[in-house]
Scaffold this active site. Structure first.
Site, mmCIF file in Angstrom:
data_model
loop_
_atom_site.group_PDB
_atom_site.id
_atom_site.type_symbol
_atom_site.label_atom_id
_atom_site.label_comp_id
_atom_site.label_asym_id
_atom_site.label_seq_id
_atom_site.Cartn_x
_atom_site.Cartn_y
_atom_site.Cartn_z
ATOM 1 N N SER A 164 0.829 -1.200 0.000
ATOM 2 C CA SER A 164 0.000 0.000 0.000
ATOM 3 C C SER A 164 0.868 1.256 0.000
ATOM 4 O O SER A 164 1.646 1.470 -0.926
ATOM 5 C CB SER A 164 -0.956 -0.047 1.199
ATOM 6 O OG SER A 164 -1.958 0.926 1.092
ATOM 7 N N ASP A 257 -10.109 -4.139 -4.871
ATOM 8 C CA ASP A 257 -9.288 -3.119 -4.228
ATOM 9 C C ASP A 257 -9.498 -1.794 -4.954
ATOM 10 O O ASP A 257 -9.315 -1.721 -6.176
ATOM 11 C CB ASP A 257 -7.816 -3.522 -4.297
ATOM 12 C CG ASP A 257 -6.893 -2.624 -3.486
ATOM 13 O OD1 ASP A 257 -7.262 -1.467 -3.209
ATOM 14 O OD2 ASP A 257 -5.792 -3.081 -3.140
ATOM 15 N N HIS A 287 -8.202 -4.866 -0.518
ATOM 16 C CA HIS A 287 -6.951 -4.207 -0.150
ATOM 17 C C HIS A 287 -6.364 -4.918 1.077
ATOM 18 O O HIS A 287 -7.025 -5.074 2.097
ATOM 19 C CB HIS A 287 -7.208 -2.739 0.169
ATOM 20 C CG HIS A 287 -5.951 -1.936 0.298
ATOM 21 N ND1 HIS A 287 -5.160 -1.623 -0.790
ATOM 22 C CD2 HIS A 287 -5.333 -1.403 1.379
ATOM 23 C CE1 HIS A 287 -4.116 -0.917 -0.382
ATOM 24 N NE2 HIS A 287 -4.197 -0.779 0.923
#
Length: 314
Positions: A164, A257, A287
């Site tokens: 991320s 996501d 995610h």
């Protein structure tokens, strides 16, 4: 060759296990406090106490804090199980706002055991208390130091990566190392569901309020925490940067996501720069899907381990 299979994005590609996981997670998140509506310190404390979105993954025995030449002044070391095959510089996620390296001990210990490498996870200053470029400066300083530590450990090959915001900071760090003439010392980039355009790619912008770990309001909040930055600057949004001279990279992302486009677009731009780029799309993955003990999560972790092994052996 970079290939994108349209079949991976169709509903029928999602396994029953993954579908059930997504439904259960979305139901739980529907009644949980939303990150962008929760005081930062409360979210941080929840993660420390193992009450965050993801299953607890540390701190664990077997990893330790070591001094580092960054403003936080420390990094998390997971030693190699023997003579190190290489060094993995890890940068954690959390929207530049949440998280600590020791909350990733489980996954970094897994990589160390699977690949024989040592792992240095860099702690960086968090937003909003520390606006951009504080986090980037710490990651750059930590990476320069880690390259020196690799030589001291006898680890001749170094890979950088993260999840991320950690994937974002990994690419930002590579660009900063390139400016120093040091990018050639990095053998690979392991980039999981990164955010590569802080101004939001179409998938993130069009996602809406559906809270599935992330949402458009949550991403707007995270990016806003960086402060008054130019989100179109390639120094902030590396999707817009010249990517020549980057190392081979592995991109992984799930189809559920909001940041899906970030990986799709960055992998294409990486390949267009003449560098090897491998893209793994996981049907139904949310995610952070690889933080959960489900089939696609195990597959993603295996992909990362295999990529690191190949980089260290090259």
């Amino acid at each position: 060759m970079l290939k994108i299979d349209p079949a991976l994005f169709r509903p029928e590609a999602v396994s029953p296990e993954t579908r059930a996981h997504v439904e259960a997670l979305e139901a739980a998140l529907a009644v949980a406090p939303k990150p962008h509506e929760t005081p930062v310190e409360a979210s941080r404390q929840a993660r420390i106490e193992g009450r965050g979105v993801f299953p607890p993954a540390g701190p664990l025995p077997g990893s330790e804090w070591v001094k580092a030449p960054t403003v936080p002044g420390r990094a998390r070391l997971t030693p190699a199980p023997g003579a190190p095959t290489g060094l993995y510089i890890h940068i954690h996620g959390g929207g530049w706002t949440l998280g600590l390296p020791d909350q990733y001990d489980r996954w970094n210990q897994h990589l160390a055991q699977e690949t024989g490498c040592a792992v240095l996870s860099i702690q960086y200053r968090l937003a909003p208390e520390n606006p951009w470029p504080a986090c980037a400066e710490d990651c750059e300083a930590g990476a320069v130091w880690a390259l020196e530590e690799a030589a001291r450990m006898g680890a001749s090959r170094v890979v950088i990566g993260g999840e991320s915001a950690g994937a974002h900071l990994s690419v930002v760090t590579l660009l900063r190392l390139r400016a120093r003439g040091m990018a050639g010392r990095i053998a690979g980039a392991n980039l999981s569901y990164g955010v590569f355009d802080v101004g939001l790619t179409p998938s993130a912008r069009n996602w809406g309020a559906r809270q599935l770990v992330l949402s458009t309001p949550t991403m707007d909040w995270f990016s806003g925490n960086l402060g008054p930055v130019d989100k179109t600057s390639p120094e902030v949004s590396p999707l817009r940067a010249d990517l020549s001279g980057m190392p081979p990279a592995l991109f992984q992302v799930g189809t559920e996501d909001p940041l899906m486009d970030d990986s799709l677009l960055m992998a294409a731009r990486w390949a267009a720069s003449g560098v090897e780029a491998r893209l793994e799309v996981h049907p139904g993955g949310v995610h952070g899907f690889d933080m959960f003990d489900i089939g696609i999560g195990r597959a993603a972790r295996a992909n990362s381990a295999a990529f690191l092994k190949a980089c260290f052996a090259a």
